[in-house]
Write a protein that holds these residues in place. Structure first.
Motif, PDB file in Angstrom:
ATOM      1  N   LEU A   9       0.871  -1.171   0.000  1.00 16.74           N
ATOM      2  CA  LEU A   9       0.000   0.000   0.000  1.00 16.74           C
ATOM      3  C   LEU A   9       0.909   1.221   0.000  1.00 16.74           C
ATOM      4  O   LEU A   9       1.686   1.426   0.940  1.00 16.74           O
ATOM      5  CB  LEU A   9      -0.901  -0.016   1.236  1.00 16.74           C
ATOM      6  CG  LEU A   9      -1.897   1.116   1.385  1.00 16.74           C
ATOM      7  CD1 LEU A   9      -2.903   1.098   0.236  1.00 16.74           C
ATOM      8  CD2 LEU A   9      -2.618   1.000   2.718  1.00 16.74           C
ATOM      9  N   VAL A  10       0.834   1.998  -1.059  1.00 17.24           N
ATOM     10  CA  VAL A  10       1.727   3.155  -1.233  1.00 17.24           C
ATOM     11  C   VAL A  10       0.876   4.414  -1.312  1.00 17.24           C
ATOM     12  O   VAL A  10       0.020   4.536  -2.200  1.00 17.24           O
ATOM     13  CB  VAL A  10       2.579   2.997  -2.513  1.00 17.24           C
ATOM     14  CG1 VAL A  10       3.476   4.210  -2.723  1.00 17.24           C
ATOM     15  CG2 VAL A  10       3.407   1.716  -2.438  1.00 17.24           C
ATOM     16  N   PRO A  11       1.078   5.352  -0.395  1.00 15.81           N
ATOM     17  CA  PRO A  11       0.281   6.584  -0.429  1.00 15.81           C
ATOM     18  C   PRO A  11       0.521   7.387  -1.709  1.00 15.81           C
ATOM     19  O   PRO A  11       1.627   7.378  -2.259  1.00 15.81           O
ATOM     20  CB  PRO A  11       0.776   7.380   0.785  1.00 15.81           C
ATOM     21  CG  PRO A  11       1.467   6.389   1.654  1.00 15.81           C
ATOM     22  CD  PRO A  11       1.995   5.329   0.740  1.00 15.81           C
ATOM     23  N   GLN A  12      -0.528   8.060  -2.141  1.00 18.17           N
ATOM     24  CA  GLN A  12      -0.410   8.922  -3.315  1.00 18.17           C
ATOM     25  C   GLN A  12       0.701   9.934  -3.070  1.00 18.17           C
ATOM     26  O   GLN A  12       0.808  10.517  -1.991  1.00 18.17           O
ATOM     27  CB  GLN A  12      -1.731   9.635  -3.579  1.00 18.17           C
ATOM     28  CG  GLN A  12      -1.755  10.390  -4.871  1.00 18.17           C
ATOM     29  CD  GLN A  12      -3.142  10.932  -5.196  1.00 18.17           C
ATOM     30  OE1 GLN A  12      -4.065  10.847  -4.401  1.00 18.17           O
ATOM     31  NE2 GLN A  12      -3.268  11.494  -6.368  1.00 18.17           N
ATOM     32  N   GLY A  13       1.541  10.116  -4.070  1.00 20.59           N
ATOM     33  CA  GLY A  13       2.678  11.015  -3.967  1.00 20.59           C
ATOM     34  C   GLY A  13       3.982  10.299  -3.652  1.00 20.59           C
ATOM     35  O   GLY A  13       5.057  10.863  -3.828  1.00 20.59           O
ATOM     36  N   GLU A  15       4.699   7.215  -4.989  1.00 21.72           N
ATOM     37  CA  GLU A  15       4.888   6.160  -5.991  1.00 21.72           C
ATOM     38  C   GLU A  15       6.298   6.146  -6.585  1.00 21.72           C
ATOM     39  O   GLU A  15       6.913   5.076  -6.673  1.00 21.72           O
ATOM     40  CB  GLU A  15       3.856   6.299  -7.123  1.00 21.72           C
ATOM     41  CG  GLU A  15       2.425   6.151  -6.679  1.00 21.72           C
ATOM     42  CD  GLU A  15       1.745   7.469  -6.313  1.00 21.72           C
ATOM     43  OE1 GLU A  15       0.518   7.465  -6.179  1.00 21.72           O
ATOM     44  OE2 GLU A  15       2.454   8.488  -6.163  1.00 21.72           O
ATOM     45  N   THR A  16       6.795   7.283  -6.990  1.00 20.61           N
ATOM     46  CA  THR A  16       8.120   7.329  -7.619  1.00 20.61           C
ATOM     47  C   THR A  16       9.199   6.895  -6.643  1.00 20.61           C
ATOM     48  O   THR A  16      10.086   6.110  -6.991  1.00 20.61           O
ATOM     49  CB  THR A  16       8.410   8.740  -8.172  1.00 20.61           C
ATOM     50  OG1 THR A  16       7.413   9.055  -9.151  1.00 20.61           O
ATOM     51  CG2 THR A  16       9.783   8.822  -8.808  1.00 20.61           C
ATOM     52  N   ALA A  17       9.128   7.382  -5.415  1.00 15.52           N
ATOM     53  CA  ALA A  17      10.117   6.998  -4.402  1.00 15.52           C
ATOM     54  C   ALA A  17      10.043   5.496  -4.119  1.00 15.52           C
ATOM     55  O   ALA A  17      11.079   4.830  -3.999  1.00 15.52           O
ATOM     56  CB  ALA A  17       9.901   7.793  -3.116  1.00 15.52           C
ATOM     57  N   PHE A  18       8.838   4.952  -4.031  1.00 15.01           N
ATOM     58  CA  PHE A  18       8.671   3.532  -3.780  1.00 15.01           C
ATOM     59  C   PHE A  18       9.249   2.708  -4.927  1.00 15.01           C
ATOM     60  O   PHE A  18       9.994   1.750  -4.694  1.00 15.01           O
ATOM     61  CB  PHE A  18       7.192   3.195  -3.573  1.00 15.01           C
ATOM     62  CG  PHE A  18       6.939   1.734  -3.375  1.00 15.01           C
ATOM     63  CD1 PHE A  18       7.272   1.121  -2.176  1.00 15.01           C
ATOM     64  CD2 PHE A  18       6.395   0.965  -4.385  1.00 15.01           C
ATOM     65  CE1 PHE A  18       7.061  -0.240  -1.997  1.00 15.01           C
ATOM     66  CE2 PHE A  18       6.173  -0.387  -4.213  1.00 15.01           C
ATOM     67  CZ  PHE A  18       6.513  -0.989  -3.014  1.00 15.01           C
ATOM     68  N   GLU A  19       8.914   3.062  -6.147  1.00 16.05           N
ATOM     69  CA  GLU A  19       9.426   2.330  -7.300  1.00 16.05           C
ATOM     70  C   GLU A  19      10.952   2.362  -7.340  1.00 16.05           C
ATOM     71  O   GLU A  19      11.596   1.367  -7.671  1.00 16.05           O
ATOM     72  CB  GLU A  19       8.828   2.883  -8.586  1.00 16.05           C
ATOM     73  CG  GLU A  19       7.345   2.582  -8.718  1.00 16.05           C
ATOM     74  CD  GLU A  19       6.700   3.194  -9.943  1.00 16.05           C
ATOM     75  OE1 GLU A  19       7.431   3.615 -10.879  1.00 16.05           O
ATOM     76  OE2 GLU A  19       5.448   3.241  -9.983  1.00 16.05           O
ATOM     77  N   THR A  20      11.540   3.483  -6.980  1.00 14.92           N
ATOM     78  CA  THR A  20      12.997   3.610  -6.948  1.00 14.92           C
ATOM     79  C   THR A  20      13.604   2.674  -5.913  1.00 14.92           C
ATOM     80  O   THR A  20      14.600   1.992  -6.187  1.00 14.92           O
ATOM     81  CB  THR A  20      13.404   5.067  -6.676  1.00 14.92           C
ATOM     82  OG1 THR A  20      12.901   5.880  -7.748  1.00 14.92           O
ATOM     83  CG2 THR A  20      14.908   5.225  -6.582  1.00 14.92           C
ATOM     84  N   VAL A  21      13.014   2.617  -4.725  1.00 16.20           N
ATOM     85  CA  VAL A  21      13.524   1.727  -3.677  1.00 16.20           C
ATOM     86  C   VAL A  21      13.458   0.272  -4.113  1.00 16.20           C
ATOM     87  O   VAL A  21      14.425  -0.485  -3.946  1.00 16.20           O
ATOM     88  CB  VAL A  21      12.743   1.937  -2.355  1.00 16.20           C
ATOM     89  CG1 VAL A  21      13.039   0.827  -1.354  1.00 16.20           C
ATOM     90  CG2 VAL A  21      13.072   3.294  -1.745  1.00 16.20           C
ATOM     91  N   ILE A  22      12.327  -0.137  -4.668  1.00 19.57           N
ATOM     92  CA  ILE A  22      12.196  -1.535  -5.065  1.00 19.57           C
ATOM     93  C   ILE A  22      13.188  -1.869  -6.179  1.00 19.57           C
ATOM     94  O   ILE A  22      13.876  -2.901  -6.125  1.00 19.57           O
ATOM     95  CB  ILE A  22      10.753  -1.860  -5.499  1.00 19.57           C
ATOM     96  CG1 ILE A  22       9.781  -1.675  -4.324  1.00 19.57           C
ATOM     97  CG2 ILE A  22      10.665  -3.282  -6.065  1.00 19.57           C
ATOM     98  CD1 ILE A  22      10.049  -2.543  -3.111  1.00 19.57           C
ATOM     99  N   LYS A  92       9.550   2.847   4.414  1.00 20.61           N
ATOM    100  CA  LYS A  92       9.661   4.293   4.657  1.00 20.61           C
ATOM    101  C   LYS A  92       8.743   5.068   3.720  1.00 20.61           C
ATOM    102  O   LYS A  92       8.379   6.202   4.018  1.00 20.61           O
ATOM    103  CB  LYS A  92      11.101   4.760   4.481  1.00 20.61           C
ATOM    104  CG  LYS A  92      12.007   4.334   5.609  1.00 20.61           C
ATOM    105  CD  LYS A  92      13.407   4.886   5.410  1.00 20.61           C
ATOM    106  CE  LYS A  92      14.295   4.487   6.570  1.00 20.61           C
ATOM    107  NZ  LYS A  92      15.666   5.019   6.399  1.00 20.61           N
ATOM    108  N   VAL A  93       8.387   4.479   2.583  1.00 21.97           N
ATOM    109  CA  VAL A  93       7.526   5.170   1.605  1.00 21.97           C
ATOM    110  C   VAL A  93       6.204   4.447   1.370  1.00 21.97           C
ATOM    111  O   VAL A  93       5.287   5.027   0.796  1.00 21.97           O
ATOM    112  CB  VAL A  93       8.264   5.426   0.273  1.00 21.97           C
ATOM    113  CG1 VAL A  93       9.336   6.489   0.464  1.00 21.97           C
ATOM    114  CG2 VAL A  93       8.884   4.154  -0.274  1.00 21.97           C
ATOM    115  N   ALA A  94       6.093   3.203   1.790  1.00 27.65           N
ATOM    116  CA  ALA A  94       4.827   2.462   1.737  1.00 27.65           C
ATOM    117  C   ALA A  94       4.276   2.403   3.162  1.00 27.65           C
ATOM    118  O   ALA A  94       5.038   2.459   4.124  1.00 27.65           O
ATOM    119  CB  ALA A  94       5.043   1.049   1.202  1.00 27.65           C
TER     120      ALA A  94
END
Length: 109
Positions: A9-13, A15-22, A92-94
């Protein structure tokens, strides 16, 4: 072969940071583990595509499916410092992580 499905579950805003971490932390860490067979990082379709399909949005809009030779080797990965670091950075981002484990019955690459 086993597959672990991680639903995020990734809060709006975020997404880019989450995708980068993964892509830059999690996948490189897990791919170095003994028994690792592969993974797929998935993002749910946008609202327009979901509407055309007639399906509702899942709040867990991201999936990371990770395959290992055995559950024992997957458990070894889960106990490494690299695992703890990768999951910690993602969380940290999800805001939520739900894990489901599967025995693979059929697979065609």
């Amino acid at each position: 072969m086993v597959t672990l499905e991680l639903k995020w579950l990734v809060p709006q805003g975020n997404e880019t940071a989450f995708e980068t971490v993964i892509k830059n932390i999690f996948i490189p860490a897990v791919s170095r583990q003994p028994g690792f067979l592969g993974c797929a990082f998935l993002r749910e379709f946008d609202d327009a595509a979901l509407a055309k399909m007639g399906v509702a949005r899942d709040p867990h809009g991201y999936r990371l499916n990770i395959s290992f030779e055995t559950e024992e080797l997957r458990l070894c990965w889960a106990e490494t410092p690299e695992h703890d670091h990768a999951v910690g950075q993602a969380l940290k981002v999800a805001t939520e992580l739900v894990a489901c484990g599967f025995d693979v019955i059929a697979n065609k690459p």
